[in-house]
Design an enzyme around this catalytic site. Structure first.
Site, PDB file in Angstrom:
ATOM      1  N   VAL A   1      -0.722  14.400 -11.966  1.00 50.76           N
ATOM      2  CA  VAL A   1       0.072  13.448 -12.735  1.00 50.76           C
ATOM      3  C   VAL A   1       0.058  12.073 -12.075  1.00 50.76           C
ATOM      4  O   VAL A   1      -0.001  11.047 -12.746  1.00 50.76           O
ATOM      5  CB  VAL A   1       1.519  13.966 -12.896  1.00 50.76           C
ATOM      6  N   GLU A   2       0.098  12.048 -10.749  1.00 46.45           N
ATOM      7  CA  GLU A   2       0.181  10.772 -10.044  1.00 46.45           C
ATOM      8  C   GLU A   2      -1.126   9.987 -10.072  1.00 46.45           C
ATOM      9  O   GLU A   2      -1.123   8.791 -10.365  1.00 46.45           O
ATOM     10  CB  GLU A   2       0.600  10.997  -8.587  1.00 46.45           C
ATOM     11  N   THR A   3      -2.234  10.620  -9.734  1.00 48.35           N
ATOM     12  CA  THR A   3      -3.487   9.863  -9.558  1.00 48.35           C
ATOM     13  C   THR A   3      -4.710  10.563 -10.129  1.00 48.35           C
ATOM     14  O   THR A   3      -5.835  10.138  -9.846  1.00 48.35           O
ATOM     15  CB  THR A   3      -3.767   9.587  -8.062  1.00 48.35           C
TER      16      THR A   3
ATOM     17  N   LYS B   1      -0.192   5.827 -15.724  1.00 46.99           N
ATOM     18  CA  LYS B   1      -1.429   5.418 -15.066  1.00 46.99           C
ATOM     19  C   LYS B   1      -2.348   4.712 -16.047  1.00 46.99           C
ATOM     20  O   LYS B   1      -3.497   5.083 -16.188  1.00 46.99           O
ATOM     21  CB  LYS B   1      -2.150   6.639 -14.498  1.00 46.99           C
TER      22      LYS B   1
ATOM     23  N   TYR C   1       8.856  14.161 -16.478  1.00 47.43           N
ATOM     24  CA  TYR C   1       7.892  14.177 -15.371  1.00 47.43           C
ATOM     25  C   TYR C   1       7.840  15.554 -14.723  1.00 47.43           C
ATOM     26  O   TYR C   1       6.768  16.139 -14.543  1.00 47.43           O
ATOM     27  CB  TYR C   1       8.282  13.120 -14.341  1.00 47.43           C
TER      28      TYR C   1
END
Length: 385
Positions: free
Chosen positions: A180-182, A29, A368
């Site tokens: 973790v994603e956003t 990100k 991940y």
């Protein structure tokens, strides 16, 4: 899964090619620096028209027109005359009942994103990324992120509790994925999803079919959920919302968890239910372990195949001198996880269970999945539940 601007992020392209098609394709990100101490961000939601009191089949009966007053007699704009896009439009008219002039109007306003095209053209192999497990983990499992995860839990506790009860997925793992994603909605992506998908479908010849399929699923989503197709924003590859679902994953796993009649991945409540549903449908074992550190009696484990793709039995691990340090374990095969540290070259040993494998269905990466696990555990410990 945002547009890389540094060497670490550019290296995620190789991972993207392998794992795209689950939900998000890469955990990087770097597009937005995360220096604010605030735990919330104002999320720019897609334009959604009130959904009629009708089922999806009736919604489709609007003459194939979706949201927005788009209409044109021919395809113009950045992709005017492009045979691949014209073929896609023709197929959507023929097989999905879309109005041709509506699609011409929509895609005449779609932009060819040069930055996305440059990304797919890159063949670099990540020469400058931080190496090893520790560097990867430390990008996400930080005191600031743990605190933000706690704040998100507190703000959305009733929905997290209901998701856990309904799907059997612990709240902390839903939180771990979104973190973790956003960063819990702080960095949702700056590309219009339709621009990213269309550009990728046309310039990435190796994965053109994949992205045209995603573009089809995206247009079906905007029609069924009454969204303006030019409104939603996401990652450079078209991943959407708090959990960075690709459009195909939306159709497979998204749920209307707040009961407002729309499945909206930019709504944290719908996203909570959708992530939980994703895990449940991929076989999450309720009450099962995810991963535990291993104790080893020899260095044999460092020289055998490892990772989520390799299955062992507990007796196999025992013969290698590997055993979980604690925990009740889970039924089924287990995974030997030897996470490489740099610069000393030591491989940190873990035992992964079925639920670890389930996390890798979201993103095909040992690092991940382990990072999601550790962030989830750190948040739960801070919450004290």
């Amino acid at each position: 899964m945002y547009l890389p601007r540094n060497s670490f992020a550019r290296g995620a392209v190789a991972l993207l090619a392998l794992s795209l098609g689950a939900c998000s394709s890469t955990p990087e990100k770097p597009e937005t620096a995360d220096n604010s101490s605030s735990s919330q961000q104002v999320v720019q939601k897609p334009v959604v028209q009130p959904k009629p009191k009708a089922d999806q089949a009736q919604v489709v009966s609007y003459g194939g027109k979706g949201v927005g007053h788009y209409s044109a007699g021919a395809l113009s704009g950045d992709f005017a005359g492009n045979s691949s896009l014209l073929g896609f439009i023709d197929n959507m008219v023929r097989t999905q009942g879309f109005d041709r002039n509506y699609l011409y109007g929509v895609f005449s306003q779609v932009r060819n994103r040069d930055d996305v095209a440059r990304l797919w053209a890159s063949t670099s192999s990540d020469p400058g990324s931080p190496k090893g497990w520790n560097a990867y983990r430390d990008r996400f499992v930080t005191a600031a992120n743990v605190q933000r995860g706690v704040a998100f839990w507190q703000q959305n506790a009733p929905y997290l509790q209901r998701a856990q009860q309904q799907y059997g997925v612990p709240a902390e793992y839903i939180i771990g994925i979104m973190g973790v994603e956003t960063r819990w909605g702080r960095i949702l992506g700056k590309h219009r999803v339709i621009d990213a998908l269309t550009t990728s479908a046309i310039v990435n010849q190796r994965r053109s079919k994949f992205f045209f399929d995603e573009l089809k699923n995206y247009m079906l989503m905007t029609r069924s959920e009454r969204m303006d197709p030019l409104s939603p924003k996401g990652s450079f590859a078209g991943a959407m919302g708090y959990g960075q679902f690709m459009p195909s994953s939306f159709h497979g796993y998204a749920v209307d968890f707040d009961g407002d009649g729309v499945r909206d991945l930019w709504n944290p409540h719908d996203a909570i239910g959708s992530v939980a549903n994703y895990f449940a449908k991929h076989g999450w074992q309720q009450g099962g372990e995810v991963a535990v550190p291993a104790q080893v009696s020899s260095n044999t484990y460092a020289n055998v195949p490892d990772g989520f793709k390799v299955k062992y039995s507990m007796s196999d691990l025992s013969r290698m001198g590997v055993a979980p340090k604690y925990g009740k374990g889970s039924s089924g095969p287990v995974h030997l996880l030897a996470l490489s540290t740099v610069p000393n070259g030591y491989k940190e040993p873990w035992v992964g269970y079925k639920n670890f494998y389930v996390i890798t269905r979201y993103n095909h990466s040992n690092y991940y999945a382990m990072t999601v696990h550790l962030l989830a555990q750190a948040v739960r410990e801070r919450v004290g539940k």
